[in-house]
Design an enzyme around this catalytic site. Structure first.
Site, PDB file in Angstrom:
ATOM      1  N   PRO A 156      33.810 139.931  42.592  1.00 22.99           N
ATOM      2  CA  PRO A 156      32.560 139.983  41.821  1.00 22.99           C
ATOM      3  C   PRO A 156      31.529 140.933  42.448  1.00 22.99           C
ATOM      4  CG  PRO A 156      33.292 137.713  42.104  1.00 22.99           C
ATOM      5  CD  PRO A 156      34.129 138.544  43.011  1.00 22.99           C
ATOM      6  N   TYR A 157      31.449 140.923  43.780  1.00 25.90           N
ATOM      7  CA  TYR A 157      30.474 141.769  44.462  1.00 25.90           C
ATOM      8  C   TYR A 157      30.901 143.238  44.413  1.00 25.90           C
ATOM      9  CZ  TYR A 157      27.102 143.095  48.094  1.00 25.90           C
ATOM     10  OH  TYR A 157      26.072 143.672  48.796  1.00 25.90           O
ATOM     11  N   VAL A 158      32.205 143.506  44.635  1.00 30.31           N
ATOM     12  CA  VAL A 158      32.696 144.880  44.563  1.00 30.31           C
ATOM     13  C   VAL A 158      32.477 145.448  43.166  1.00 30.31           C
ATOM     14  CG1 VAL A 158      34.752 146.344  44.715  1.00 30.31           C
ATOM     15  CG2 VAL A 158      34.374 144.545  46.422  1.00 30.31           C
ATOM     16  N   LYS A 161      28.704 146.203  42.805  1.00 28.03           N
ATOM     17  CA  LYS A 161      28.166 147.314  43.581  1.00 28.03           C
ATOM     18  C   LYS A 161      28.709 148.662  43.119  1.00 28.03           C
ATOM     19  CE  LYS A 161      25.233 145.169  46.088  1.00 28.03           C
ATOM     20  NZ  LYS A 161      23.777 145.400  45.871  1.00 28.03           N
TER      21      LYS A 161
END
Length: 455
Positions: A156-158, A161
């Site tokens: 989710p973070y990758v 970003k």
């Protein structure tokens, strides 16, 4: 980018309640910039405002959830009306979730994207619209190294970003001809902030900043520098260029290495954490870990490490480590064990051994500095007059019958300290790869025998 001609007089900082946002707010206040510190929790913002004032600056708190587009526009417009072209908007608000992609709850993934991607959209749009009205301003978006590479367990973070980096790059192109308007991107690597313990996780572990680790103050200092001299992209972390180059130029090698490195360096060593949404849905400020229950390892020294996946449980590896008489079987360079303390591997216990190749051997000892079965062992290996080395062994379970074992070693005293670290590690790392292979063979062999004996 064009050098800015309008000094920054005011800064609106999102995500200012902790970590990079907090450090940035305090740093800018110390530099004489009037700060509006925003976040979802007013109680958490109060100490930030106090810290800004103690630093000699002016600051106020504003409750703001960047997912609320109307609220973002209101707060940005108020700051723009006060500071005009001297306004900087520093966007650092973000949330993180750990887990295999298909195991992350849909509502957690959705809120990570809403906060990290749509929150950036809301802040950027409000800022650029305000800058158009006032004649200029500076938008600084805190992205991540993970906006340029990928790593497991953080999909989710990758995802978020990468989207943020793409958006910012587009905005830089679109605002190229707007005099007085600047858009900058900061890409931190491993930063020591509370975000790892605040994150959602379904892995049974918290995240951990991967080395080389920098402080949130280092990012804040870079933000302040970029406000004085705008740049499109600024990395924070000496390892970032290496990681990006490896990801782009050697993707096959990168993919092989990134998972074991993430297991050993990007996740906490303790397990058993219940699934939690962390601060993804709402503010959450967990207490620091109990050092008795979850001791902080000396891995924070971040020596270069080698790791290996072992097809045996962590307990099987620990049994090999706990048998001091087997020490010469897996430690490269150890010739024989002469005596082993009965309390081995308790802290303070020793193995009396000889190192080298017969007949050129040195008799000395190895002492246990720290031990936490079956995950963590720190040794001081002595071999005077050659000197001493500190050895850190981490064992991280990956499943019921697999684990990842890593070793970090470096000279701690003696003549070896006179040799430059890169030269020392050129000899240490290959030796420890062979050490891990021997340790794995012993653990896997013993474990297979145990399974056979059980029938």
């Amino acid at each position: 980018m064009r050098p800015t001609t309008t000094p920054t007089t005011g800064a609106l900082v999102t995500g200012a309640s902790s970590g990079i946002g907090r450090a940035t707010a305090v740093r800018l206040a110390r530099d004489g910039v009037e700060v509006v510190a925003t976040g979802r929790d007013l109680a958490a913002l109060a100490p930030v405002v106090d810290a800004c004032r103690e630093a000699g600056g002016t600051a106020r708190a504003e409750v703001l959830d960047v997912r609320d587009d109307a609220a973002v526009r209101r707060v940005v417009d108020e700051a723009a009306a006060r500071h005009g072209r001297g306004l900087a908007v520093v966007h650092s608000a973000a949330v993180v979730a750990y887990g295999h992609f298909e195991e992350v709850p849909p509502d957690v993934l959705a809120d990570v994207v809403d906060t990290d991607v749509l929150g950036t959209v809301h802040v950027a749009r409000a800022a650029l619209q305000a800058f158009r009205r006032t004649g200029g301003g500076h938008l600084v978006v805190v992205g991540s190294l993970l906006g340029q590479i990928a790593t497991p367990y953080m999909s989710p973070y990758v995802l978020s970003k990468w989207a943020v980096h793409g958006l910012v790059r587009t905005l830089q192109i679109e605002t190229r001809d707007r005099v007085g308007t600047e858009v900058s991107l900061i890409a931190p690597g491993g930063i020591d902030t509370p975000v790892y313990r605040q994150a959602a996780t379904v892995l049974g572990r918290h995240g951990s900043p991967p080395p080389p680790v920098r402080s949130d103050d280092a990012v804040a200092a870079r933000v302040a520098r970029v406000l004085r001299r705008p740049r499109r992209l600024t990395h924070v972390g000496p390892g970032n260029p290496v990681a990006v180059a490896g990801f782009r130029m050697m993707p096959g090698v990168f993919d092989v290495l990134v998972t074991p490195l993430m297991r050993t360096l990007g996740l906490s060593t303790w397990t058993g954490l219940e699934p939690t949404p962390g601060n993804v849905h709402s503010p959450r400020h967990p207490a620091p870990p109990d050092p008795e229950e979850h001791p902080v390892t000396d891995r924070q020294l971040h020596r270069p490490r080698v790791s290996r996946t072992v097809t045996a449980p962590a307990e099987a590896v620990w049994k090999v480590l706990a048998d001091g008489w087997q020490y010469p079987l897996w430690v490269v360079g150890a010739a024989r064990a002469r005596d082993v303390d009965r309390s081995w591997p308790e802290p303070g216990s020793r193995i009396h051994h000889s190192v080298g190749t017969w007949p050129l051997t040195i008799s000395d000892s190895t002492v246990v500095e720290e031990a936490r079965a079956p995950h963590h062992l720190v040794l001081t290996a002595r071999g005077w007059p050659a000197g001493e080395a500190r050895v850190e062994i981490e064992i991280v379970p990956d499943g019921p019958e697999t684990c990842t074992v890593s070793i970090a070693e470096d000279a701690s005293s003696g003549p070896g300290r006179l040799v430059p670290m890169p030269v020392r590690q050129a000899g240490i790392l290959p030796r420890n790869r062979e050490t891990l292979l021997r340790l794995a063979l012993l653990a896997e062999g013993r474990y297979r025998e145990e399974l056979a004996d059980r029938g």
